[in-house]
Design an enzyme around this catalytic site. Structure first.
Site, PDB file in Angstrom:
ATOM      1  CE  LYS A   1      -5.615 -10.954  -3.409  1.00 12.18           C
ATOM      2  NZ  LYS A   1      -6.591 -11.426  -2.448  1.00 12.18           N
TER       3      LYS A   1
ATOM      4  CE  LYS B   1     -12.907  -6.909  -0.446  1.00  9.18           C
ATOM      5  NZ  LYS B   1     -13.124  -7.885   0.444  1.00  9.18           N
TER       6      LYS B   1
ATOM      7  CE  LYS C   1      -4.395  -1.768   1.105  1.00 11.12           C
ATOM      8  NZ  LYS C   1      -4.842  -2.714   2.097  1.00 11.12           N
TER       9      LYS C   1
HETATM   10  P1  ADP Z   1      -9.709  -8.801  -1.440  1.00 16.33           P
HETATM   11  O1  ADP Z   1      -8.304  -9.145  -1.856  1.00 16.33           O
HETATM   12  O2  ADP Z   1     -10.659  -8.933  -2.581  1.00 16.33           O
HETATM   13  O3  ADP Z   1      -9.803  -7.459  -0.748  1.00 16.33           O
HETATM   14  P2  ADP Z   1     -10.026  -9.863   1.208  1.00 16.33           P
HETATM   15  O4  ADP Z   1      -8.655  -9.404   1.532  1.00 16.33           O
HETATM   16  O5  ADP Z   1     -11.191  -9.177   1.839  1.00 16.33           O
HETATM   17  O6  ADP Z   1     -10.181  -9.885  -0.391  1.00 16.33           O
HETATM   18  O7  ADP Z   1     -10.112 -11.409   1.504  1.00 16.33           O
HETATM   19  C1  ADP Z   1     -11.081 -12.088   2.276  1.00 16.33           C
HETATM   20  C2  ADP Z   1     -10.704 -13.560   2.281  1.00 16.33           C
HETATM   21  O8  ADP Z   1     -10.744 -14.091   0.957  1.00 16.33           O
HETATM   22  C3  ADP Z   1      -9.258 -13.813   2.772  1.00 16.33           C
HETATM   23  O9  ADP Z   1      -9.211 -15.029   3.485  1.00 16.33           O
HETATM   24  C4  ADP Z   1      -8.476 -13.941   1.503  1.00 16.33           C
HETATM   25  O10 ADP Z   1      -7.306 -14.700   1.638  1.00 16.33           O
HETATM   26  C5  ADP Z   1      -9.481 -14.636   0.595  1.00 16.33           C
HETATM   27  N1  ADP Z   1      -9.207 -14.289  -0.806  1.00 16.33           N
HETATM   28  C6  ADP Z   1      -9.299 -13.073  -1.371  1.00 16.33           C
HETATM   29  N2  ADP Z   1      -8.968 -13.109  -2.673  1.00 16.33           N
HETATM   30  C7  ADP Z   1      -8.655 -14.400  -2.954  1.00 16.33           C
HETATM   31  C8  ADP Z   1      -8.240 -15.091  -4.139  1.00 16.33           C
HETATM   32  N3  ADP Z   1      -8.114 -14.448  -5.282  1.00 16.33           N
HETATM   33  N4  ADP Z   1      -7.994 -16.402  -4.031  1.00 16.33           N
HETATM   34  C9  ADP Z   1      -8.133 -17.077  -2.860  1.00 16.33           C
HETATM   35  N5  ADP Z   1      -8.541 -16.487  -1.715  1.00 16.33           N
HETATM   36  C10 ADP Z   1      -8.798 -15.169  -1.746  1.00 16.33           C
END
Ligand code: ADP
Ligand code: TRP
Length: 321
Positions: free
Chosen positions: A189, A192, A110
């Site tokens: 990956k 969001k 970040k």
């Molecule tokens: P984002 O990256 O979309 O902001 P979060 O950080 O809120 O997602 O993640 C919430 C949960 O979903 C966490 O346990 C995270 O490891 C899992 N997660 C998010 N994106 C992925 C992905 N592309 N593949 C596998 N798990 C994911």
């Protein structure tokens, strides 16, 4: 064996969240003793609009219940309804070396992007450690991106235990290899924050358009594709289609003759069908807002009983009793 995980209400849930964290959490319910929460304190580092946070928190609660979180089997609550977690953050922060936090990828990423960091962003892994340690958690289902945070949680628990005597259970991350990193439409990956997501819920027409606009290479349909297993649509299809269907589609793509348009159509239909039961359940939940409020209220009471016992133990260990 206690399982716990949280999701930050900072955007719409996507299939990466589902396969990485939500589905393993839902499946763990068969073995009982599950603790799942909506991490609204964590959302404060990204969302600064109160109404948006309220809506998003509620929305994630509804979506998670729709996907199969069963409040009869799991304790389900909103993080901020158990404010003991903030007290524990302080206790843990006081044994956490600065260097540990400075090495956090999420913080480094970040700041590298030019986001001017605040204390909350820097201290985020300590709050996450408190989320986990406050409930004597053994197992934490998450995606690969959270592995480092789990390692930090373990380090912090061990440090506290060494400093004040055995107090916290040292938890393990549960990361399924096949869904550790669900790829997004751009091959990175799915996240969001990258705008490359396939949402779990949303408007059919818009989602179909999104899938049909996935960029593929310029090879003609007839050309064999020896690299078929690396095709993004095939990778996503493996998540939402039965194994034999996905294997057959992959074989057809490899042999040549299956066009990308048809492949994307097949992916959309399987994805849409996969989440059909959750969509139906979600419509019911949206029609009964009182139910969701009640689930979260009762969940918070149950979570708080555990949290109070653990915080009392930590206070005693640290001489704060
Ligand atoms: P984002 O990256 O979309 O902001 P979060 O950080 O809120 O997602 O993640 C919430 C949960 O979903 C966490 O346990 C995270 O490891 C899992 N997660 C998010 N994106 C992925 C992905 N592309 N593949 C596998 N798990 C994911
Ligand atoms: N940091 C996690 C994420 O962004 C969400 C989270 C907060 C969490 N506290 C947690 C996950 C405790 C597991 C356990 O995805």
């Amino acid at each position: 064996m206690r399982t716990l995980t949280g999701i930050t209400p900072s955007g719409t849930l996507h299939i990466g969240n589902y396969f990485g964290a939500m589905r393993p959490a839902i499946e763990a319910q068969a073995g009982g003793d599950c603790y799942y929460f909506i991490a609204d304190y964590h959302s404060m580092t990204t969302i600064t609009d109160a109404a948006e946070r309220r809506d998003m928190t509620r929305g994630i609660a509804v979506d998670w219940l729709a996907c199969g979180l069963d409040p009869e089997k799991s304790v389900f609550w909103r993080q901020s309804d158990v404010p003991e977690v903030c007290e524990l953050t302080w206790l843990l922060g006081s044994v956490t070396p600065m260097g540990l936090l400075e090495r956090a990828h999420s913080y480094k990423d970040k700041t590298a992007k030019g986001i001017s960091p605040n204390f909350g962003l820097f201290a985020y892994p300590v709050l996450m450690a408190a989320d986990i340690l406050l409930y004597d958690t053994n197992a934490v289902p998450v995606g690969q991106d959270q592995r480092q945070h789990l390692e930090m949680t373990r380090d912090i628990a061990i440090k506290f235990n060494q400093t004040y005597g055995q107090t916290f259970v040292v938890p393990e991350a549960v990361i399924r290899r096949e869904v550790a990193v669900v790829p997004g439409f751009d091959g990175q990956k799915m996240s969001k924050s990258y705008g490359n997501t396939l949402e779990i819920f949303g408007d059919e027409k818009a989602l179909r358009k999104k899938v049909m606009s996935i960029v593929m290479d310029s090879r003609t349909p007839a050309e064999p594709k020896p690299d078929a297993e690396r095709n993004l649509c095939i990778q996503l299809l493996k998540l939402v289609a039965p194994a034999d269907v996905a294997a057959d589609t992959e074989a057809r793509l490899r042999a040549g003759g299956l066009g990308y348009g048809d492949l994307k159509k097949a992916l959309f239909e399987r994805y849409w069908g996969y989440f059909a039961p959750a969509r139906a359940r979600r419509a019911e939940l949206l029609a009964d807002p009182g139910y969701v409020d009640r689930v979260l209220r009762e969940g918070a009471e149950r979570a708080r009983r555990v949290a109070r016992a653990v915080i009392a133990r930590a206070r005693r260990a640290a001489g704060l009793d």
